[in-house]
Design a protein around this motif. Sequence first.
Motif, PDB file in Angstrom:
ATOM      1  N   PHE A 155       5.967  11.998 -22.370  1.00 36.45           N
ATOM      2  CA  PHE A 155       4.813  12.491 -21.616  1.00 36.45           C
ATOM      3  C   PHE A 155       4.788  14.006 -21.670  1.00 36.45           C
ATOM      4  N   ASN A 156       3.607  14.563 -21.919  1.00 34.43           N
ATOM      5  CA  ASN A 156       3.444  16.013 -21.909  1.00 34.43           C
ATOM      6  C   ASN A 156       1.974  16.346 -21.706  1.00 34.43           C
ATOM      7  N   THR A 157       1.681  17.165 -20.724  1.00 30.55           N
ATOM      8  CA  THR A 157       0.323  17.631 -20.476  1.00 30.55           C
ATOM      9  C   THR A 157       0.391  18.982 -19.780  1.00 30.55           C
ATOM     10  N   GLU A 158      -0.730  19.532 -19.427  1.00 34.11           N
ATOM     11  CA  GLU A 158      -0.758  20.796 -18.703  1.00 34.11           C
ATOM     12  C   GLU A 158      -0.331  20.497 -17.261  1.00 34.11           C
ATOM     13  N   PRO A 159       0.656  21.212 -16.720  1.00 28.86           N
ATOM     14  CA  PRO A 159       1.250  20.839 -15.437  1.00 28.86           C
ATOM     15  C   PRO A 159       0.290  20.726 -14.251  1.00 28.86           C
ATOM     16  N   GLN A 160      -0.650  21.640 -14.101  1.00 29.21           N
ATOM     17  CA  GLN A 160      -1.536  21.573 -12.940  1.00 29.21           C
ATOM     18  C   GLN A 160      -2.533  20.417 -13.064  1.00 29.21           C
ATOM     19  N   ILE A 161      -3.056  20.194 -14.227  1.00 32.48           N
ATOM     20  CA  ILE A 161      -4.007  19.108 -14.460  1.00 32.48           C
ATOM     21  C   ILE A 161      -3.269  17.765 -14.506  1.00 32.48           C
ATOM     22  N   GLY A 162      -1.987  17.783 -14.811  1.00 31.09           N
ATOM     23  CA  GLY A 162      -1.191  16.557 -14.889  1.00 31.09           C
ATOM     24  C   GLY A 162      -1.117  15.789 -13.585  1.00 31.09           C
ATOM     25  N   THR A 163      -1.421  16.442 -12.484  1.00 30.91           N
ATOM     26  CA  THR A 163      -1.417  15.731 -11.204  1.00 30.91           C
ATOM     27  C   THR A 163      -2.436  14.594 -11.193  1.00 30.91           C
ATOM     28  N   MET A 164      -3.501  14.737 -11.981  1.00 35.99           N
ATOM     29  CA  MET A 164      -4.505  13.666 -12.050  1.00 35.99           C
ATOM     30  C   MET A 164      -3.929  12.412 -12.702  1.00 35.99           C
ATOM     31  N   VAL A 165      -3.104  12.591 -13.722  1.00 34.88           N
ATOM     32  CA  VAL A 165      -2.497  11.438 -14.394  1.00 34.88           C
ATOM     33  C   VAL A 165      -1.500  10.760 -13.461  1.00 34.88           C
TER      34      VAL A 165
ATOM     35  N   LYS B 209       0.853  -1.179   0.000  1.00 32.98           N
ATOM     36  CA  LYS B 209       0.000   0.000   0.000  1.00 32.98           C
ATOM     37  C   LYS B 209       0.892   1.233   0.000  1.00 32.98           C
ATOM     38  N   VAL B 210       0.549   2.208  -0.805  1.00 33.00           N
ATOM     39  CA  VAL B 210       1.313   3.446  -0.867  1.00 33.00           C
ATOM     40  C   VAL B 210       0.952   4.311   0.334  1.00 33.00           C
ATOM     41  N   SER B 211       1.952   4.753   1.060  1.00 29.82           N
ATOM     42  CA  SER B 211       1.710   5.569   2.254  1.00 29.82           C
ATOM     43  C   SER B 211       1.381   7.012   1.879  1.00 29.82           C
ATOM     44  N   GLU B 212       0.824   7.712   2.835  1.00 31.33           N
ATOM     45  CA  GLU B 212       0.530   9.135   2.658  1.00 31.33           C
ATOM     46  C   GLU B 212       1.818   9.918   2.380  1.00 31.33           C
ATOM     47  N   LYS B 213       2.894   9.548   3.064  1.00 33.73           N
ATOM     48  CA  LYS B 213       4.177  10.229   2.874  1.00 33.73           C
ATOM     49  C   LYS B 213       4.671  10.081   1.436  1.00 33.73           C
ATOM     50  N   ALA B 214       4.592   8.882   0.883  1.00 34.72           N
ATOM     51  CA  ALA B 214       5.050   8.644  -0.491  1.00 34.72           C
ATOM     52  C   ALA B 214       4.170   9.395  -1.489  1.00 34.72           C
ATOM     53  N   ARG B 215       2.859   9.425  -1.247  1.00 33.19           N
ATOM     54  CA  ARG B 215       1.962  10.174  -2.141  1.00 33.19           C
ATOM     55  C   ARG B 215       2.267  11.665  -2.089  1.00 33.19           C
ATOM     56  N   ARG B 216       2.534  12.180  -0.897  1.00 28.02           N
ATOM     57  CA  ARG B 216       2.871  13.595  -0.746  1.00 28.02           C
ATOM     58  C   ARG B 216       4.184  13.908  -1.470  1.00 28.02           C
TER      59      ARG B 216
ATOM     60  N   GLY C 102      -1.594  10.769 -10.179  1.00 28.38           N
ATOM     61  CA  GLY C 102      -2.390  10.086  -9.160  1.00 28.38           C
ATOM     62  C   GLY C 102      -2.994   8.788  -9.663  1.00 28.38           C
ATOM     63  N   LEU C 103      -3.478   8.798 -10.882  1.00 27.50           N
ATOM     64  CA  LEU C 103      -4.047   7.584 -11.461  1.00 27.50           C
ATOM     65  C   LEU C 103      -2.984   6.500 -11.623  1.00 27.50           C
ATOM     66  N   THR C 104      -1.814   6.872 -12.098  1.00 25.88           N
ATOM     67  CA  THR C 104      -0.773   5.861 -12.283  1.00 25.88           C
ATOM     68  C   THR C 104      -0.191   5.384 -10.957  1.00 25.88           C
ATOM     69  N   VAL C 105      -0.297   6.172  -9.914  1.00 25.00           N
ATOM     70  CA  VAL C 105       0.088   5.674  -8.584  1.00 25.00           C
ATOM     71  C   VAL C 105      -0.807   4.494  -8.218  1.00 25.00           C
ATOM     72  N   GLY C 106      -2.098   4.641  -8.452  1.00 25.48           N
ATOM     73  CA  GLY C 106      -3.023   3.543  -8.185  1.00 25.48           C
ATOM     74  C   GLY C 106      -2.761   2.333  -9.062  1.00 25.48           C
ATOM     75  N   LEU C 107      -2.439   2.564 -10.327  1.00 23.82           N
ATOM     76  CA  LEU C 107      -2.137   1.454 -11.237  1.00 23.82           C
ATOM     77  C   LEU C 107      -0.850   0.743 -10.828  1.00 23.82           C
ATOM     78  N   GLU C 108       0.128   1.518 -10.406  1.00 23.95           N
ATOM     79  CA  GLU C 108       1.401   0.917  -9.964  1.00 23.95           C
ATOM     80  C   GLU C 108       1.196   0.111  -8.688  1.00 23.95           C
ATOM     81  N   GLU C 109       0.356   0.603  -7.810  1.00 24.43           N
ATOM     82  CA  GLU C 109       0.043  -0.132  -6.588  1.00 24.43           C
ATOM     83  C   GLU C 109      -0.647  -1.454  -6.924  1.00 24.43           C
ATOM     84  N   ALA C 110      -1.557  -1.428  -7.885  1.00 25.70           N
ATOM     85  CA  ALA C 110      -2.236  -2.653  -8.313  1.00 25.70           C
ATOM     86  C   ALA C 110      -1.242  -3.636  -8.929  1.00 25.70           C
ATOM     87  N   ARG C 111      -0.323  -3.120  -9.740  1.00 26.29           N
ATOM     88  CA  ARG C 111       0.686  -3.987 -10.356  1.00 26.29           C
ATOM     89  C   ARG C 111       1.594  -4.605  -9.302  1.00 26.29           C
TER      90      ARG C 111
END
Length: 142
Positions: A66-76, A6-13, A78-87
């Motif tokens: 990889f290239n996207t708008e920097p502020q909105i890129g946080t969503m991508v 499980k990814v900790s709060e510290k690692a996500r931050r 965050g999503l890949t953090v969940g995918l990496e955790e699943a993997r």
Amino acid sequence: MAEINKVSEKARRQSFLHWIYGNLTCFSQEHMQTFGYLWSMMPIVDELYDKDEDKVDALRTYTTFFNTEPQIGTMVVGLTVGLEEARANGDPMDAETINGIRAGLMGPLAGLGDSIIVGTFIPILLGIALGLSTGGNPLDRK
């Protein structure tokens, strides 16, 4: 029963801060935000995997363009953090699937972020600031 990673709060931050402060790290026309994205995934991969070989394999996923708008890129990120955790927990999630999702989201989110943040939010703030600045410093009123 196998231990669930499980990814900790510290690692996500840390991942979030790495993205916010480093998304344009080593920016070039060839790689754009690739290395900033890779840097933002390092705390996640480091926490989820014990073996160095597994960490290297996971980080290779994030070396593609990889290239996207920097502020909105946080969503991508965050999503890949969940995918990496699943993997890391044995779900059938491979690098190709993760990169496909990243590639599919980076363009539309870039358009959305550029329209909202760069095309709307910043001009409104600039208009307000310019209006306030015509009378001099509003904090220096006597």
